[in-house]
Motif scaffolding. Sequence first.
Motif, PDB file in Angstrom:
ATOM      1  N   UNK A 147      62.932 -57.966   9.649  1.00 41.89           N
ATOM      2  CA  UNK A 147      62.732 -56.413   9.144  1.00 41.89           C
ATOM      3  C   UNK A 147      63.533 -55.780   8.229  1.00 41.89           C
ATOM      4  N   UNK A 148      63.290 -54.917   7.475  1.00 44.71           N
ATOM      5  CA  UNK A 148      63.361 -53.694   6.208  1.00 44.71           C
ATOM      6  C   UNK A 148      64.929 -53.115   7.224  1.00 44.71           C
ATOM      7  N   UNK A 149      65.948 -53.160   6.808  1.00 46.55           N
ATOM      8  CA  UNK A 149      66.800 -52.140   6.907  1.00 46.55           C
ATOM      9  C   UNK A 149      67.707 -53.102   7.840  1.00 46.55           C
ATOM     10  N   UNK A 150      67.632 -54.456   8.014  1.00 44.97           N
ATOM     11  CA  UNK A 150      68.031 -54.979   9.486  1.00 44.97           C
ATOM     12  C   UNK A 150      70.079 -55.418   8.933  1.00 44.97           C
ATOM     13  N   UNK A 151      70.421 -55.946   9.733  1.00 46.35           N
ATOM     14  CA  UNK A 151      71.190 -56.913   8.841  1.00 46.35           C
ATOM     15  C   UNK A 151      71.036 -58.611   9.145  1.00 46.35           C
ATOM     16  N   UNK A 152      71.968 -59.027   7.925  1.00 53.47           N
ATOM     17  CA  UNK A 152      71.894 -60.602   7.925  1.00 53.47           C
ATOM     18  C   UNK A 152      73.368 -60.888   7.674  1.00 53.47           C
ATOM     19  N   UNK A 153      73.840 -62.503   8.133  1.00 58.15           N
ATOM     20  CA  UNK A 153      75.091 -62.671   7.371  1.00 58.15           C
ATOM     21  C   UNK A 153      74.476 -63.829   6.426  1.00 58.15           C
ATOM     22  N   UNK A 154      75.015 -63.965   5.104  1.00 54.51           N
ATOM     23  CA  UNK A 154      74.946 -65.714   4.860  1.00 54.51           C
ATOM     24  C   UNK A 154      75.914 -66.549   4.502  1.00 54.51           C
ATOM     25  N   UNK A 155      76.885 -67.299   4.839  1.00 51.96           N
ATOM     26  CA  UNK A 155      77.869 -67.858   5.448  1.00 51.96           C
ATOM     27  C   UNK A 155      77.538 -69.123   4.716  1.00 51.96           C
ATOM     28  N   UNK A 156      78.680 -68.909   3.977  1.00 52.96           N
ATOM     29  CA  UNK A 156      78.376 -70.005   2.429  1.00 52.96           C
ATOM     30  C   UNK A 156      77.358 -69.629   1.326  1.00 52.96           C
ATOM     31  N   UNK A 157      77.913 -68.551   0.957  1.00 50.30           N
ATOM     32  CA  UNK A 157      76.809 -67.659   0.256  1.00 50.30           C
ATOM     33  C   UNK A 157      77.051 -68.105  -1.175  1.00 50.30           C
ATOM     34  N   UNK A 158      77.486 -68.959  -1.781  1.00 48.23           N
ATOM     35  CA  UNK A 158      76.970 -69.933  -2.594  1.00 48.23           C
ATOM     36  C   UNK A 158      75.553 -70.547  -2.874  1.00 48.23           C
TER      37      UNK A 158
ATOM     38  N   UNK B 208      70.531 -68.090  -2.513  1.00 45.32           N
ATOM     39  CA  UNK B 208      69.864 -68.255  -2.217  1.00 45.32           C
ATOM     40  C   UNK B 208      69.403 -67.172  -0.815  1.00 45.32           C
ATOM     41  N   UNK B 209      69.903 -67.566  -0.124  1.00 45.21           N
ATOM     42  CA  UNK B 209      69.752 -67.038   0.829  1.00 45.21           C
ATOM     43  C   UNK B 209      69.963 -65.298   0.782  1.00 45.21           C
ATOM     44  N   UNK B 210      70.687 -64.640   0.272  1.00 42.98           N
ATOM     45  CA  UNK B 210      71.001 -63.472   0.164  1.00 42.98           C
ATOM     46  C   UNK B 210      69.941 -62.693  -0.542  1.00 42.98           C
ATOM     47  N   UNK B 211      69.873 -63.327  -1.261  1.00 46.31           N
ATOM     48  CA  UNK B 211      68.460 -63.015  -2.135  1.00 46.31           C
ATOM     49  C   UNK B 211      67.327 -62.704  -1.604  1.00 46.31           C
ATOM     50  N   UNK B 212      67.130 -64.138  -0.564  1.00 44.55           N
ATOM     51  CA  UNK B 212      65.899 -63.779  -0.001  1.00 44.55           C
ATOM     52  C   UNK B 212      66.043 -62.589   1.071  1.00 44.55           C
ATOM     53  N   UNK B 213      67.239 -62.445   1.354  1.00 46.76           N
ATOM     54  CA  UNK B 213      67.174 -61.569   2.885  1.00 46.76           C
ATOM     55  C   UNK B 213      67.135 -59.861   1.764  1.00 46.76           C
ATOM     56  N   UNK B 214      68.003 -59.979   0.532  1.00 42.39           N
ATOM     57  CA  UNK B 214      68.344 -58.639   0.170  1.00 42.39           C
ATOM     58  C   UNK B 214      65.896 -58.508  -0.055  1.00 42.39           C
ATOM     59  N   UNK B 215      65.885 -59.176  -1.188  1.00 44.33           N
ATOM     60  CA  UNK B 215      64.230 -59.380  -1.519  1.00 44.33           C
ATOM     61  C   UNK B 215      63.553 -58.379   0.026  1.00 44.33           C
ATOM     62  N   UNK B 216      63.842 -58.570   0.863  1.00 48.14           N
ATOM     63  CA  UNK B 216      63.075 -57.929   2.746  1.00 48.14           C
ATOM     64  C   UNK B 216      63.669 -57.062   3.087  1.00 48.14           C
TER      65      UNK B 216
END
Length: 56
Positions: free
Chosen positions: A19-30, A33-41
Amino acid sequence: MEEAFHVFIPKEEWDERLASGMWGVDLGACPGGWTYQLVRRSMFVHAIDNGMMQIA
């Protein structure tokens, strides 16, 4: 990366778990791709990677 959401999170749970406004953690972020998918939401993301950075 979005294909992983289809595999690991049932479609009926997407609105609750991605959901919008939730927090996520991308461990090993380089490369991000995962950061992009979460921010896109419209989620907030802590992106962490302990790899060496190239200094120009």
